[in-house]
Write a protein that holds these residues in place. Structure first.
Motif, PDB file in Angstrom:
ATOM      1  N   ASP A 106       0.825  -1.209   0.000  1.00 42.44           N
ATOM      2  CA  ASP A 106       0.000   0.000   0.000  1.00 42.44           C
ATOM      3  C   ASP A 106       0.859   1.260   0.000  1.00 42.44           C
ATOM      4  O   ASP A 106       0.550   2.241  -0.673  1.00 42.44           O
ATOM      5  CB  ASP A 106      -0.933   0.012   1.222  1.00 42.44           C
ATOM      6  CG  ASP A 106      -2.062  -1.004   1.103  1.00 42.44           C
ATOM      7  OD1 ASP A 106      -2.287  -1.503  -0.023  1.00 42.44           O
ATOM      8  OD2 ASP A 106      -2.703  -1.308   2.117  1.00 42.44           O
ATOM      9  N   SER A 110       0.871   4.045  -3.035  1.00 44.91           N
ATOM     10  CA  SER A 110       0.404   5.414  -2.835  1.00 44.91           C
ATOM     11  C   SER A 110       1.511   6.460  -2.884  1.00 44.91           C
ATOM     12  O   SER A 110       1.225   7.655  -2.976  1.00 44.91           O
ATOM     13  CB  SER A 110      -0.328   5.525  -1.491  1.00 44.91           C
ATOM     14  OG  SER A 110       0.507   5.126  -0.426  1.00 44.91           O
ATOM     15  N   ILE A 142      -5.389   0.141  -2.893  1.00 43.87           N
ATOM     16  CA  ILE A 142      -5.404   1.600  -2.882  1.00 43.87           C
ATOM     17  C   ILE A 142      -5.376   2.115  -4.312  1.00 43.87           C
ATOM     18  O   ILE A 142      -4.502   1.767  -5.099  1.00 43.87           O
ATOM     19  CB  ILE A 142      -4.196   2.152  -2.097  1.00 43.87           C
ATOM     20  CG1 ILE A 142      -4.353   1.791  -0.611  1.00 43.87           C
ATOM     21  CG2 ILE A 142      -4.078   3.656  -2.258  1.00 43.87           C
ATOM     22  CD1 ILE A 142      -3.232   2.308   0.259  1.00 43.87           C
ATOM     23  N   VAL A 144      -4.764   5.071  -6.838  1.00 50.12           N
ATOM     24  CA  VAL A 144      -4.018   6.323  -6.894  1.00 50.12           C
ATOM     25  C   VAL A 144      -4.143   6.908  -8.292  1.00 50.12           C
ATOM     26  O   VAL A 144      -3.935   6.211  -9.293  1.00 50.12           O
ATOM     27  CB  VAL A 144      -2.523   6.090  -6.565  1.00 50.12           C
ATOM     28  CG1 VAL A 144      -1.755   7.401  -6.638  1.00 50.12           C
ATOM     29  CG2 VAL A 144      -2.383   5.481  -5.182  1.00 50.12           C
ATOM     30  N   ASP A 206       3.835  12.720   0.871  1.00 49.04           N
ATOM     31  CA  ASP A 206       4.075  11.808  -0.243  1.00 49.04           C
ATOM     32  C   ASP A 206       5.217  12.228  -1.167  1.00 49.04           C
ATOM     33  O   ASP A 206       5.332  11.737  -2.285  1.00 49.04           O
ATOM     34  CB  ASP A 206       2.808  11.609  -1.084  1.00 49.04           C
ATOM     35  CG  ASP A 206       1.760  10.824  -0.331  1.00 49.04           C
ATOM     36  OD1 ASP A 206       2.131   9.966   0.491  1.00 49.04           O
ATOM     37  OD2 ASP A 206       0.561  11.067  -0.550  1.00 49.04           O
TER      38      ASP A 206
END
Length: 340
Positions: A106, A110, A142, A144, A206
């Motif tokens: 994950d 991401s 997830i 994205v 991020d």
């Protein structure tokens, strides 16, 4: 004389070395078994024939003794007798639990600083850390938006060079840029070479950021790693300083550096979780009235800090210092005029 004949894609040979057999059986147990999947001696022999060729022969006793050798060498193997006294084997010990691998998948999925292709490659490598059956459960859930994933494929190499620069205490050089209104990447200052002392590498919102300073200055600056080009570790060394990256980041907002001062802010009660999330549970909350509370913190007064405060509108009010109160008033007036 030993014969080694390549047949098809595999290595088929009657005289496969003992070490190769041991390694292959270990690989079979690692990849095909876990706490929910077992394999018999007969099935192991079939797998060996698949890998080494149909004319490869090995006895059940040889396979059993090899499994015993693997167990004695520290490779965990569970043995269970089932129907018709058939013995089944499985390797159940893993360095990572399945939920730990899922978190890694994950995180890789991401992370914005990794390109979509690099994410896929890393996820496939993570899957090899468990059995093939359990790996099927690691399809990332997830979603994205691919448009927010990094486009700079050099980021992973930049990160490695920055780490080397910090560990070896060597000056780092690079070029830096931004996207313009035409969505074209343009180097700053006509491609100027930045020469810095690297202080730390931070993953924030991020993105990876380099925290650094000019060798001849004291001001701390931040650089987004995906916007760096031609990163190089020089041979020039720097003298390490007493710098706490954790303290620095606690006082920095949205990666904007600034002068650190004591700031007092009054918040509406419904923002208590926002304050704790941002400043930690150790922050002191002082009740002002039934509707509000205040905090006093050390923070870098910067554009990022001002923007963070403006996010909360009338639910956050700066009490001090006075110059920040004036700045907040000016920004509020600008916003009012914008919508008038």
């Amino acid at each position: 004389m030993k014969k080694s004949i390549l047949k098809g894609d595999g290595m088929c040979m009657k005289d496969v070395k003992n070490t190769m057999r041991v390694m292959k059986i270990r690989e079979i147990l690692f990849n095909l078994t876990d706490e929910n999947h077992e394999i018999s001696t007969r099935e192991i022999i079939d797998q060996l024939k698949f890998h080494f060729g149909s004319d490869y022969h090995v006895s059940k006793n040889t396979v059993k003794s090899t499994i015993q050798e693997l167990g004695e060498s520290g490779f965990n193997i569970e043995e269970r007798v089932k129907e018709n006294n058939t013995v089944y084997y499985s390797h159940q010990y893993r360095k990572f639990e399945i939920h730990e691998l899922r978190m890694l998948v994950d995180a890789v999925s991401s992370a914005r600083f990794i390109t979509s292709q690099e994410s896929k490659q890393l996820i496939e490598k993570i899957k090899t850390l468990t059995s093939k059956q359990l790996a099927k459960k690691l399809h990332h859930q997830i979603s994205v938006d691919p448009t927010v994933k990094a486009q700079n494929k050099e980021v992973r190499y930049h990160i490695d060079k920055i780490h080397s620069s910090i560990n070896e205490q060597k000056i780092l050089t690079f070029q830096y840029g931004n996207y313009d209104i035409k969505k074209e990447f343009v180097l700053r200052h006509n491609g100027k070479i930045y020469t810095v002392v690297p202080l730390g590498l931070v993953w924030n919102n991020d993105y990876y950021y380099l925290v650094a300073k000019n060798p001849l200055e004291t001001e701390i600056k931040h650089y987004r790693v995906d916007r760096m080009e031609n990163v190089s570790v020089s041979e020039e060394r720097f003298v390490p300083t007493d710098f706490s990256i954790s303290d620095h980041m606690r006082q920095t907002f949205n990666m904007y550096p600034g002068a650190v001062e004591y700031v007092e802010i009054q918040f509406d009660n419904h923002l208590v979780n926002v304050v704790i999330d941002r400043f930690g549970k150790d922050v002191t909350l002082r009740k002002v009235d039934d509707r509000t509370f205040s905090i006093k913190i050390k923070a870098a007064i910067s554009e990022g800090f001002i923007r963070w405060l403006l996010m909360w509108g009338s639910d956050a009010k700066v009490i001090s210092p006075q110059h920040l109160v004036v700045k907040m008033k000016e920004e509020a007036i600008k916003m009012s005029k914008l919508y008038s």
